[in-house]
Design an enzyme around this catalytic site. Structure first.
Site, PDB file in Angstrom:
ATOM      1  N   ASP A  75      67.586  67.934   2.778  1.00  0.00           N
ATOM      2  CA  ASP A  75      67.927  67.539   1.077  1.00  0.00           C
ATOM      3  C   ASP A  75      67.071  68.370   0.144  1.00  0.00           C
ATOM      4  O   ASP A  75      67.535  68.945  -0.888  1.00  0.00           O
ATOM      5  CB  ASP A  75      66.330  66.162   1.391  1.00  0.00           C
ATOM      6  CG  ASP A  75      67.171  65.078   0.109  1.00  0.00           C
ATOM      7  OD1 ASP A  75      68.867  65.005   0.401  1.00  0.00           O
ATOM      8  OD2 ASP A  75      67.088  63.883   0.379  1.00  0.00           O
TER       9      ASP A  75
ATOM     10  N   ASP B 116      62.276  51.135   2.865  1.00  0.00           N
ATOM     11  CA  ASP B 116      62.894  50.400   3.750  1.00  0.00           C
ATOM     12  C   ASP B 116      62.613  48.887   3.912  1.00  0.00           C
ATOM     13  O   ASP B 116      63.417  48.320   4.805  1.00  0.00           O
ATOM     14  CB  ASP B 116      61.780  51.412   4.851  1.00  0.00           C
ATOM     15  CG  ASP B 116      60.563  51.530   4.315  1.00  0.00           C
ATOM     16  OD1 ASP B 116      60.195  50.703   2.901  1.00  0.00           O
ATOM     17  OD2 ASP B 116      59.397  52.295   5.053  1.00  0.00           O
TER      18      ASP B 116
ATOM     19  N   GLU C  54      57.392  69.795   5.770  1.00  0.00           N
ATOM     20  CA  GLU C  54      57.180  69.377   7.507  1.00  0.00           C
ATOM     21  C   GLU C  54      58.060  70.705   7.911  1.00  0.00           C
ATOM     22  O   GLU C  54      59.106  70.475   7.821  1.00  0.00           O
ATOM     23  CB  GLU C  54      59.045  68.096   6.704  1.00  0.00           C
ATOM     24  CG  GLU C  54      58.386  67.198   6.122  1.00  0.00           C
ATOM     25  CD  GLU C  54      59.443  65.957   5.528  1.00  0.00           C
ATOM     26  OE1 GLU C  54      58.867  64.934   5.376  1.00  0.00           O
ATOM     27  OE2 GLU C  54      60.596  66.655   4.893  1.00  0.00           O
TER      28      GLU C  54
ATOM     29  N   LYS D  32      65.655  59.933  -3.464  1.00  0.00           N
ATOM     30  CA  LYS D  32      65.136  59.831  -1.692  1.00  0.00           C
ATOM     31  C   LYS D  32      65.783  60.028  -0.948  1.00  0.00           C
ATOM     32  O   LYS D  32      66.997  60.568  -0.982  1.00  0.00           O
ATOM     33  CB  LYS D  32      63.579  59.481  -2.104  1.00  0.00           C
ATOM     34  CG  LYS D  32      63.174  60.177  -3.764  1.00  0.00           C
ATOM     35  CD  LYS D  32      61.848  60.143  -3.637  1.00  0.00           C
ATOM     36  CE  LYS D  32      61.172  60.907  -4.545  1.00  0.00           C
ATOM     37  NZ  LYS D  32      60.065  60.326  -5.336  1.00  0.00           N
TER      38      LYS D  32
HETATM   39  O1  UPG Z   1      63.475  63.435  -1.392  1.00  0.00           O
HETATM   40  C1  UPG Z   1      63.194  62.631  -0.356  1.00  0.00           C
HETATM   41  C2  UPG Z   1      62.522  62.789   0.308  1.00  0.00           C
HETATM   42  C3  UPG Z   1      61.999  61.988   1.728  1.00  0.00           C
HETATM   43  N1  UPG Z   1      63.224  62.317   2.925  1.00  0.00           N
HETATM   44  C4  UPG Z   1      62.764  62.447   4.039  1.00  0.00           C
HETATM   45  O2  UPG Z   1      62.732  60.602   4.126  1.00  0.00           O
HETATM   46  C5  UPG Z   1      61.382  60.582   5.256  1.00  0.00           C
HETATM   47  C6  UPG Z   1      59.913  59.891   4.527  1.00  0.00           C
HETATM   48  O3  UPG Z   1      59.167  60.579   3.762  1.00  0.00           O
HETATM   49  P1  UPG Z   1      57.925  60.672   4.701  1.00  0.00           P
HETATM   50  O4  UPG Z   1      57.655  61.341   2.562  1.00  0.00           O
HETATM   51  O5  UPG Z   1      57.304  61.561   5.300  1.00  0.00           O
HETATM   52  O6  UPG Z   1      57.498  59.314   3.566  1.00  0.00           O
HETATM   53  P2  UPG Z   1      56.052  59.307   4.399  1.00  0.00           P
HETATM   54  O7  UPG Z   1      54.889  57.916   4.255  1.00  0.00           O
HETATM   55  O8  UPG Z   1      55.836  59.561   5.930  1.00  0.00           O
HETATM   56  O9  UPG Z   1      56.974  57.650   5.743  1.00  0.00           O
HETATM   57  C7  UPG Z   1      56.961  56.118   5.643  1.00  0.00           C
HETATM   58  O10 UPG Z   1      57.361  55.290   4.375  1.00  0.00           O
HETATM   59  C8  UPG Z   1      58.503  55.706   3.698  1.00  0.00           C
HETATM   60  C9  UPG Z   1      59.060  54.856   2.330  1.00  0.00           C
HETATM   61  O11 UPG Z   1      57.890  53.766   2.708  1.00  0.00           O
HETATM   62  C10 UPG Z   1      59.638  55.561   5.206  1.00  0.00           C
HETATM   63  O12 UPG Z   1      60.772  55.489   4.062  1.00  0.00           O
HETATM   64  C11 UPG Z   1      59.545  56.395   6.217  1.00  0.00           C
HETATM   65  O13 UPG Z   1      60.493  56.463   7.242  1.00  0.00           O
HETATM   66  C12 UPG Z   1      58.523  55.536   7.019  1.00  0.00           C
HETATM   67  O14 UPG Z   1      57.888  56.185   7.910  1.00  0.00           O
HETATM   68  C13 UPG Z   1      61.536  61.705   5.515  1.00  0.00           C
HETATM   69  O15 UPG Z   1      62.305  62.303   6.755  1.00  0.00           O
HETATM   70  C14 UPG Z   1      61.826  62.720   4.541  1.00  0.00           C
HETATM   71  O16 UPG Z   1      62.119  63.861   4.871  1.00  0.00           O
HETATM   72  C15 UPG Z   1      64.118  62.503   1.879  1.00  0.00           C
HETATM   73  O17 UPG Z   1      64.866  62.647   2.627  1.00  0.00           O
HETATM   74  N2  UPG Z   1      64.737  63.131   1.070  1.00  0.00           N
END
Ligand code: UPG
Ligand code: MN
Length: 644
Positions: free
Chosen positions: A166, A530, A137, A342
Site C-alpha cells: 500500500d 475483520d 513493518e 486501509k
Molecule cells: O492502509 C493500510 C493499512 C494496513 N494494511 C495492512 O493491514 C495489516 C494489519 O494492520 P496492522 O496495523 O498491523 O493491524 P494489527 O492490529 O496488527 O492487526 C490486527 O487487527 C486488524 C484490524 O482489526 C486486522 O486487519 C489484522 O489482520 C489483525 O492482525 C498489515 O499487514 C498492514 O500492512 C494495509 O495493507 N493498508
C-alpha cells in the site's frame, strides 16, 4: 513424511464425537475428527454457571430490597453498573456452553486427493500478504513471510502468492526479485530435507535441532551453505534502500527535469511509477498509479528435478522439484479525495486482480508480519473445505494467532489465551469462529457475497452484475470459474487486454457505485474490518471452522510496548462499538444466524462498554474527596479510632 498434526488422540479433556452423520451416498471417510469436552468436566462447568446465575439474580433481588436512601443516585448508578456486569457476563457465558475441537486428518486427505503416481486433485489457493511501509513493518518480516509461502508444502502449481504494497515503494518491489532469486535455493533446500519452519529467520534462529532424515552429512553441509546465502540475502535486502537511493541520484544527475523534481529509478533505467524517495506530484504516499508485476510466472505442471552437485553448484538437488509458485507484486492506485479503506481496500483490490491472474477457488491472507510455521497448514484447512459432509457451506477456516518475541510473563496479554483457546473453540461448536484478520483460509464464493449452497435458491448467475461488481467483463466472467471448488489455478496469458484490465481493477474509481465494501469483499468504513466481514458472511448462513494445530500453523509478531498495545486495543474496542451502532449490529442479523452465534457477536460488539462502569467503580471509594460525605462504609473504623 511425519504427520505432524494427526493428534486426534483422546486426552484428559477431549473425547471424540461419534461420526454418525455421514451422508448416505458418500463412501469417503471424513477428513477430520470432531472432539468434545468430556462430560465429567463439561457438566460440572455448566452446573457452576447455573449456580452463579442463581447467585447473581439473588444478589440483584437483595440490592433492590435494600436501597440506600442517603445516596439514591449512587445506588442507582451502581445498580446500572451491576446490571451491566451481570448482563455482559451472561452474554459472555451463553455461547460457551459447548466447545468443540476439530482435528484435520492429513492421512485421509493425502489418500483421497494425492495419488502415489503424482496425480493431485487438491484445489488452487491464492495467498494474499498485505504491507504498507518497509520500515514501520520491517521488510525482513515481509520477505520471510513470502519465503515461507513459496516454500510451503502444497503442490507448487496450485498456489500463487500476492504481495499488496500500500506504500507503493520500489524497495518492496525489488525485494521481491531478491526473494525470487533466494527462493531458488531456499525452496528446494526445504523440500529436500523437509525442514520446518520454512521462514528462514525463525528456522536459523532455532538453536538445537534434531535431524530425523537419512542424509545427515549432506544436511549439515547444505544447512551451513544455505545459512551463509541467507546472511548475504539479508545484507542485500538491507542495502536496497541505499542501492535505490544511489542509483536514483546517478540517474537524476543525468536527467534532472527542469522543475528540479528528483525521480526514483528502477534498475532497468525507467522511472518507478509508485512513490518516490523525494515525494513529487503523482508519486507520493496516497497519490500514485496502480502497479501489477508478475515476478514469478506460474510454473509448468510437470516436476522439474534439479541437477546433481558439481563444481559450480555445491547442492545436490537431483531428486528435488525446483519449481517455484507464482509470485505477484501489486500496489493499487491511490488518489487524493478517495477514502482508500486501509487493509480492506487493499484486500478487495487483490481479490479482483488475482481473479484475472490465477483465480483460485480458495484464498488465504496474512499480515506481512506473520509467516507459515507449519507447512501442512494449507492441507489442514483443505480437510475442512473439502469435507464431503458440510464442506461446501464452510466459508472460512480460521487459525489461532500465535506470536514470537513476547516476554515470558506476557505482560500485555498479547497471547490472548482465553480468546484463542477458549472463546474460539466455543464458537466452533456453534456456527463457527469470527474472522480475525490474518491466518484465514477463505472460499472465494463467500467473499463475492454469494449465498452458501444450503441457502441458494437458484444457480449462481453473474449476468447483469456490473452494478454490483463493477464494470469489468473479464472479472465478471472469471467469477463462475473462481467459485468452482474443484478447480486448480487458471493459467495466465498476460495479453495487453488483460494487463489493461488489471490496471482498471485497481483504480480508485472502480468501486464507485458498486457493492464492494458492503455486500461484496472486505467490509469498509470500520476500524475492525475483520470481525464485520466475518459477521456479514455468517449472517448469510455460511459457517466457519476453527483449526488449532500443533506445531502452530502460523506465527507472527505483536506489539511489545505499552503504547502500541494500548492503541491496538483501543482500535479494536472502537471498531467493536462502531459495529454495534452500524447496520452490522448483531440484532439485525436475520434468521440464518444461529441464535447463540448472534449473542456471541452482540457480546463482541458491546464488551468495551464495561470500561465505563469499571472506571466508575474505581472512583466510588474516593468520592468523599469531592462531596466530603462517605457513601461507602468507612473501612477499618476501629483501627482508625484507636490511632486518633
Ligand atoms: O492502509 C493500510 C493499512 C494496513 N494494511 C495492512 O493491514 C495489516 C494489519 O494492520 P496492522 O496495523 O498491523 O493491524 P494489527 O492490529 O496488527 O492487526 C490486527 O487487527 C486488524 C484490524 O482489526 C486486522 O486487519 C489484522 O489482520 C489483525 O492482525 C498489515 O499487514 C498492514 O500492512 C494495509 O495493507 N493498508
Ligand atoms: Mn500487525
Amino acid at each position: 513424511m511425519p504427520n505432524r498434526i494427526n493428534d486426534a488422540k483422546e486426552s484428559d479433556v477431549w473425547v471424540a464425537v461419534k461420526e454418525g452423520d455421514m451422508p448416505a451416498d458418500s463412501s469417503r471417510p471424513l477428513l477430520f475428527r470432531t472432539m468434545k469436552v468430556k462430560g465429567s468436566i463439561l457438566h460440572p462447568y455448566r452446573l457452576l454457571i447455573l449456580l452463579r446465575l442463581i447467585a447473581i439474580v439473588a444478589f440483584f433481588i437483595w440490592r433492590i430490597r435494600r436501597r440506600n436512601h442517603d445516596g439514591v443516585w449512587l445506588w442507582a448508578m451502581s445498580m446500572v453498573g451491576d446490571v451491566w456486569f451481570g448482563f455482559s457476563w451472561f452474554l459472555n457465558q451463553l455461547p460457551k456452553l459447548n466447545p468443540i475441537k476439530r482435528v484435520p486428518d492429513l492421512t485421509a486427505i493425502r489418500d483421497q486427493y494425492e495419488s502415489t503416481t503424482g496425480e493431485c486433485r487438491l484445489p488452487g489457493i491464492d495467498v494474499f500478504v498485505t504491507t504498507i511501509d518497509p520500515v514501520d513493518e520491517p521488510i525482513l518480516y515481509t520477505v520471510n513471510s513470502i519465503l515461507s509461502i513459496l516454500a510451503t508444502d502444497y503442490p507448487v502449481e496450485k498456489h500463487a502468492c500476492y504481495l499488496s504494497d500500500d506504500g507503493g515503494t520500489l524497495v518492496h518491489y525489488e525485494a521481491m526479485f531478491e526473494v525470487a532469486s533466494f527462493a531458488k535455493l531456499w525452496v528446494p533446500f526445504c523440500r529436500k530435507h523437509s525442514v520446518e519452519p520454512r521462514a528462514p529467520e525463525s528456522y536459523f534462529g532455532v538453536k538445537r535441532r534434531v535431524y530425523t532424515g537419512s542424509m545427515q552429512e549432506e544436511f549439515m553441509s547444505d544447512h551451513r551453505r544455505v545459512r551463509r546465502e541467507y546472511q548475504e540475502f539479508k545484507v542485500r535486502i538491507d542495502s536496497l534502500f541505499n542501492t535505490i537511493y544511489q542509483r536514483s541520484e546517478a540517474y537524476n544527475r543525468k536527467n534532472t527535469k527542469e522543475d528540479g523534481v528528483k525521480a526514483t529509478w528502477m534498475a532497468d533505467g525507467t522511472q518507478w511509477p509508485g512513490t518516490w524517495i523525494e515525494q513529487a506530484e503523482s508519486h507520493r504516499k496516497g497519490q500514485h498509479a496502480g502497479i501489477v508485476k508478475v515476478i514469478l510466472n506460474q510454473p509448468s505442471h510437470k516436476p522439474q528435478p534439479g541437477s546433481a552437485a558439481s563444481i559450480d553448484n555445491p547442492f545436490n538437488f537431483r531428486n528435488v522439484d525446483m519449481r517455484l509458485p507464482m509470485l505477484v507484486y501489486l500496489s493499487r492506485e491511490k488518489r487524493p479525495g478517495y477514502n482508500h479503506q486501509k487493509k480492506a481496500g487493499a484486500m478487495n483490490a487483490m481479490l479482483r486482480v488475482s481473479a484475472l491472474l490465477s483465480n483460485a477457488p480458495f484464498l488465504i491472507n496474512f499480515d506481512c508480519d506473520h509467516y507459515i510455521n507449519n507447512s501442512q497448514a494449507f492441507r489442514a484447512s483443505m480437510c475442512f473445505m473439502l469435507d464431503p459432509c458440510d464442506g461446501q457451506n464452510t466459508a472460512f477456516v480460521q487459525f489461532p494467532q500465535r506470536f514470537d518475541d513476547i516476554d515470558p510473563t506476557d505482560r500485555y496479554a498479547n497471547h490472548n489465551r482465553v480468546f484463542f483457546d477458549g472463546t474460539m473453540l466455543s464458537l466452533n461448536g456453534l456456527q463457527g469462529p469470527s474472522y480475525l484478520g490474518t491466518g484465514t483460509m477463505f472460499r472465494r464464493a463467500a467473499l463475492y457475497g454469494m449465498d452458501p449452497p444450503q441457502w441458494r435458491v437458484d444457480n449462481i448467475n453473474v449476468a447483469d452484475k456490473a452494478k454490483q461488481y463493477g464494470r469489468s467483463t473479464l472479472f465478471i466472467h472469471s467469477m463462475l470459474d473462481g467459485v468452482n471448488q474443484e478447480r486448480s489455478l487458471t493459467p495466465v496469458f498476460l495479453e495487453e487486454s488483460v494487463s489493461n484490465e488489471l490496471t482498471t481493477l485497481m483504480t480508485c474509481a472502480y468501486e464507485d457505485g458498486t457493492s464492494w465494501g458492503r455486500d461484496v469483499g472486505w467490509v469498509y468504513n470500520i476500524a475492525t474490518e475483520d470481525v464485520v466481514t466475518g459477521f456479514r458472511i455468517h449472517r448469510q448462513g455460511w459457517r466457519s471452522i476453527y483449526c488449532s494445530i500443533e506445531a502452530a500453523a502460523f506465527r507472527g509478531t505483536a506489539p511489545i510496548n505499552l503504547t502500541e498495545r494500548l492503541l491496538q486495543v483501543l482500535r479494536w474496542s472502537g471498531g467493536s462499538l462502531e459495529m454495534f451502532f452500524s447496520h452490522s449490529n448483531a440484532c439485525l442479523a436475520g434468521p440464518r444466524m444461529h441464535p447463540l452465534q448472534r449473542i456471541a457477536y452482540l457480546n463482541m460488539s458491546t464488551y468495551p462498554i464495561v470500561t465505563i462502569f469499571i472506571l466508575a467503580y474505581n472512583l466510588f471509594p474516593v468520592m468523599w474527596l469531592i462531596s466530603e460525605q462517605f457513601y461507602i462504609q468507612r473501612p477499618f473504623s476501629s483501627y482508625i479510632s484507636c490511632t486518633s
